[in-house]
Design a protein around this motif. Structure first.
Motif, mmCIF file in Angstrom:
data_model
loop_
_atom_site.group_PDB
_atom_site.id
_atom_site.type_symbol
_atom_site.label_atom_id
_atom_site.label_comp_id
_atom_site.label_asym_id
_atom_site.label_seq_id
_atom_site.Cartn_x
_atom_site.Cartn_y
_atom_site.Cartn_z
ATOM 1 N N GLU A 28 0.898 -1.187 -0.068
ATOM 2 C CA GLU A 28 -0.167 0.158 -0.017
ATOM 3 C C GLU A 28 0.826 1.358 -0.080
ATOM 4 O OE1 GLU A 28 -2.803 -0.047 3.178
ATOM 5 O OE2 GLU A 28 -3.818 -1.953 2.321
ATOM 6 N N GLN A 29 1.978 1.430 0.694
ATOM 7 C CA GLN A 29 2.888 2.394 0.771
ATOM 8 C C GLN A 29 3.541 2.618 -0.766
ATOM 9 O OE1 GLN A 29 5.544 1.079 3.866
ATOM 10 N NE2 GLN A 29 4.460 2.351 5.328
ATOM 11 N N LEU A 30 3.828 1.414 -1.474
ATOM 12 C CA LEU A 30 4.649 1.469 -2.737
ATOM 13 C C LEU A 30 3.671 2.231 -3.789
ATOM 14 C CD1 LEU A 30 7.242 0.898 -4.236
ATOM 15 C CD2 LEU A 30 6.219 -1.280 -4.917
ATOM 16 N N ILE A 31 2.438 1.822 -3.726
ATOM 17 C CA ILE A 31 1.677 2.658 -4.789
ATOM 18 C C ILE A 31 1.735 4.068 -4.458
ATOM 19 C CG2 ILE A 31 -0.731 2.158 -3.520
ATOM 20 C CD1 ILE A 31 -1.816 1.762 -6.387
ATOM 21 N N GLN A 32 1.451 4.464 -3.304
ATOM 22 C CA GLN A 32 1.305 6.022 -3.011
ATOM 23 C C GLN A 32 2.949 6.575 -3.482
ATOM 24 O OE1 GLN A 32 -1.216 7.566 -2.227
ATOM 25 N NE2 GLN A 32 -2.232 5.705 -2.592
ATOM 26 N N LEU A 33 3.869 5.926 -2.953
ATOM 27 C CA LEU A 33 5.163 6.524 -3.427
ATOM 28 C C LEU A 33 5.441 6.420 -4.966
ATOM 29 C CD1 LEU A 33 7.491 4.391 -0.672
ATOM 30 C CD2 LEU A 33 6.783 6.782 -0.913
ATOM 31 N N VAL A 34 4.826 5.754 -5.748
ATOM 32 C CA VAL A 34 4.975 5.735 -7.113
ATOM 33 C C VAL A 34 4.028 6.929 -7.527
ATOM 34 C CG1 VAL A 34 4.178 4.761 -9.329
ATOM 35 C CG2 VAL A 34 5.268 2.986 -7.687
ATOM 36 N N ALA A 35 2.958 7.077 -6.971
ATOM 37 C CA ALA A 35 2.133 8.255 -7.371
ATOM 38 C C ALA A 35 2.858 9.502 -7.325
ATOM 39 C CB ALA A 35 0.829 8.035 -6.578
ATOM 40 N N GLU A 36 3.518 9.585 -5.890
ATOM 41 C CA GLU A 36 4.337 10.823 -5.529
ATOM 42 C C GLU A 36 5.360 11.122 -6.497
ATOM 43 O OE1 GLU A 36 5.375 10.339 -1.586
ATOM 44 O OE2 GLU A 36 3.304 10.297 -0.696
ATOM 45 N N ARG A 37 5.905 10.081 -6.713
ATOM 46 C CA ARG A 37 7.392 10.183 -7.520
ATOM 47 C C ARG A 37 6.803 10.440 -9.264
ATOM 48 N NH1 ARG A 37 12.587 8.328 -7.047
ATOM 49 N NH2 ARG A 37 11.722 8.237 -4.872
ATOM 50 N N ALA A 38 5.792 9.876 -9.296
ATOM 51 C CA ALA A 38 5.178 10.059 -10.869
ATOM 52 C C ALA A 38 4.787 11.931 -10.959
ATOM 53 C CB ALA A 38 3.918 9.385 -11.113
ATOM 54 N N ALA A 39 4.220 12.270 -9.836
ATOM 55 C CA ALA A 39 3.830 13.607 -9.700
ATOM 56 C C ALA A 39 5.071 14.681 -10.147
ATOM 57 C CB ALA A 39 3.053 14.077 -8.549
ATOM 58 N N ARG A 40 6.112 14.227 -9.727
ATOM 59 C CA ARG A 40 7.140 15.302 -9.773
ATOM 60 C C ARG A 40 8.067 15.136 -11.205
ATOM 61 N NH1 ARG A 40 9.645 12.563 -4.613
ATOM 62 N NH2 ARG A 40 11.561 11.995 -6.028
ATOM 63 N N ASP A 41 7.664 14.382 -12.081
ATOM 64 C CA ASP A 41 7.992 14.266 -13.397
ATOM 65 C C ASP A 41 6.976 14.895 -14.352
ATOM 66 O OD1 ASP A 41 9.975 12.551 -12.788
ATOM 67 O OD2 ASP A 41 9.505 10.859 -13.584
ATOM 68 N N SER A 42 7.619 15.661 -15.120
ATOM 69 C CA SER A 42 6.655 16.786 -16.081
ATOM 70 C C SER A 42 6.258 16.110 -17.326
ATOM 71 C CB SER A 42 7.551 17.748 -16.493
ATOM 72 O OG SER A 42 8.841 17.621 -17.137
ATOM 73 N N ASP A 43 6.733 14.895 -17.637
ATOM 74 C CA ASP A 43 6.335 14.393 -18.944
ATOM 75 C C ASP A 43 4.930 13.903 -18.613
ATOM 76 O OD1 ASP A 43 6.155 10.855 -18.288
ATOM 77 O OD2 ASP A 43 7.821 12.093 -17.126
ATOM 78 N N SER A 44 4.001 13.861 -19.826
ATOM 79 C CA SER A 44 2.264 13.747 -19.827
ATOM 80 C C SER A 44 2.377 12.128 -19.173
ATOM 81 C CB SER A 44 2.053 13.643 -21.288
ATOM 82 O OG SER A 44 2.647 12.683 -22.094
ATOM 83 N N ILE A 45 3.193 11.116 -19.501
ATOM 84 C CA ILE A 45 2.846 9.780 -19.046
ATOM 85 C C ILE A 45 2.891 9.799 -17.469
ATOM 86 C CG2 ILE A 45 3.698 7.290 -18.973
ATOM 87 C CD1 ILE A 45 4.764 7.729 -21.720
ATOM 88 N N SER A 46 3.884 10.170 -16.952
ATOM 89 C CA SER A 46 4.050 10.576 -15.371
ATOM 90 C C SER A 46 2.708 10.923 -14.731
ATOM 91 C CB SER A 46 5.272 11.133 -15.056
ATOM 92 O OG SER A 46 6.454 10.273 -15.385
ATOM 93 N N GLN A 47 2.134 12.041 -15.588
ATOM 94 C CA GLN A 47 1.195 13.164 -14.893
ATOM 95 C C GLN A 47 0.005 12.013 -15.092
ATOM 96 O OE1 GLN A 47 1.425 15.977 -13.261
ATOM 97 N NE2 GLN A 47 3.566 15.525 -13.500
ATOM 98 N N GLU A 48 -0.205 11.282 -16.097
ATOM 99 C CA GLU A 48 -1.414 10.399 -16.214
ATOM 100 C C GLU A 48 -1.211 9.362 -15.032
ATOM 101 O OE1 GLU A 48 -1.872 8.596 -20.021
ATOM 102 O OE2 GLU A 48 -1.491 10.477 -21.195
ATOM 103 N N ILE A 49 -0.300 8.765 -14.631
ATOM 104 C CA ILE A 49 0.063 7.565 -13.744
ATOM 105 C C ILE A 49 -0.325 8.363 -12.648
ATOM 106 C CG2 ILE A 49 1.685 6.312 -12.714
ATOM 107 C CD1 ILE A 49 3.188 6.056 -15.198
#
Length: 204
Positions: A28-49
C-alpha cells in the motif's frame, strides 16, 4: 521456524510484507510512493499515472500494472528508483526480527538445492541477505553466488537487476546493493523509457 524439521524439497512462499523490516515499503505504501514520484516528473505519461493512481480503487501497484498495461515500463522504472533508494546494507545487523536469517539458519548447510523461494517482492533483499549469510561461511564471493544460482528463486512480478557476481551473463547489467537511484541514473534530465526498461528484470 524453530523446532520445524525441514528436509527434502521445500518451497518458501514469501509475501510482499517480509521485506518491510529491511527498510522497504509495504504494498500500500509503494503505490502511493509511485504516485508521488510520478507527480514530480513533468512528462505526460507520469502525470497520467499520478492522476490514475489518485482515483484508483486497488491497493497494490501490482494490480495497477495489471489493469493499466500501457504504463508498465514507466511504473516499473519508478518502482526501481524507489527500491534502489531503500537498499541499505546496514539492515539486519542488529535486528531482533531478522526473518531471512531465521530461514537461512534452519536450512542445513550444503542442502540449499533442495529449497526454493517464491517471492512477491521486486527488491533484491532476499538475494543480498542470503549472500551475507553465506559470507559467514566463506569469503569466496564466487562460491557464495554459485550457491545462490543453485537455488530456484522466483520473483512473481519481476525484480531489480542482479547483484555483482550473481549472473553468469556478462552482458547483463549488475548493480551493487545500496547503489542508489541517483547514481544509477547518471543524468536525470535525459532519462528515457529505455532506461526504465533496462532498470527492471521481468520474470515474464
Amino acid at each position: 521456524f524453530e523446532g520445524v524439521l525441514m528436509s527434502g524439497l521445500t518451497t518458501f512462499i514469501l509475501g510482499a510484507g517480509i521485506s518491510c523490516d529491511y527498510g522497504y515499503p509495504s504494498g500500500e505504501q509503494l503505490i502511493q510512493l509511485v504516485a508521488e514520484r510520478a507527480a514530480r516528473d513533468s512528462d505526460s505519461i507520469s502525470q497520467e499515472i499520478h492522476r490514475k493512481i489518485n482515483v484508483y480503487s486497488g491497493k497494490t501497484i501490482d494490480r495497477f500494472i495489471y489493469d493499466f498495461r500501457r504504463y508498465e515500463s514507466k511504473v516499473k522504472g519508478l518502482i526501481a528508483e524507489i527500491l534502489y533508494e531503500r537498499e541499505d546494507p546496514r539492515f539486519s545487523l542488529n535486528m531482533k526480527k531478522d526473518l531471512y536469517r531465521r530461514i537461512f539458519d534452519e536450512i542445513p548447510k550444503n542442502s540449499y538445492s533442495e529449497f526454493n523461494f517464491v517471492t512477491f517482492n521486486y527488491d533484491r533483499s532476499l538475494e543480498y541477505h542470503f549472500a551475507k549469510h553465506q559470507s559467514a561461511w566463506t569469503e569466496n564471493q564466487k562460491e557464495v553466488f554459485k550457491v545462490i544460482r543453485g537455488i530456484d528463486i522466483v520473483h512473481v512480478h519481476g525484480r531489480l537487476p542482479p547483484l555483482p557476481g550473481e549472473s553468469l551473463d556478462s552482458k547483463e547489467r549488475e548493480t551493487p546493493y545500496g547503489f542508489g537511484a541517483q547514481r544509477y541514473f547518471s543524468n536525470e534530465s535525459q532519462r528515457t523509457i529505455s532506461d526504465y526498461e533496462a532498470s527492471f528484470d521481468s520474470e515474464g
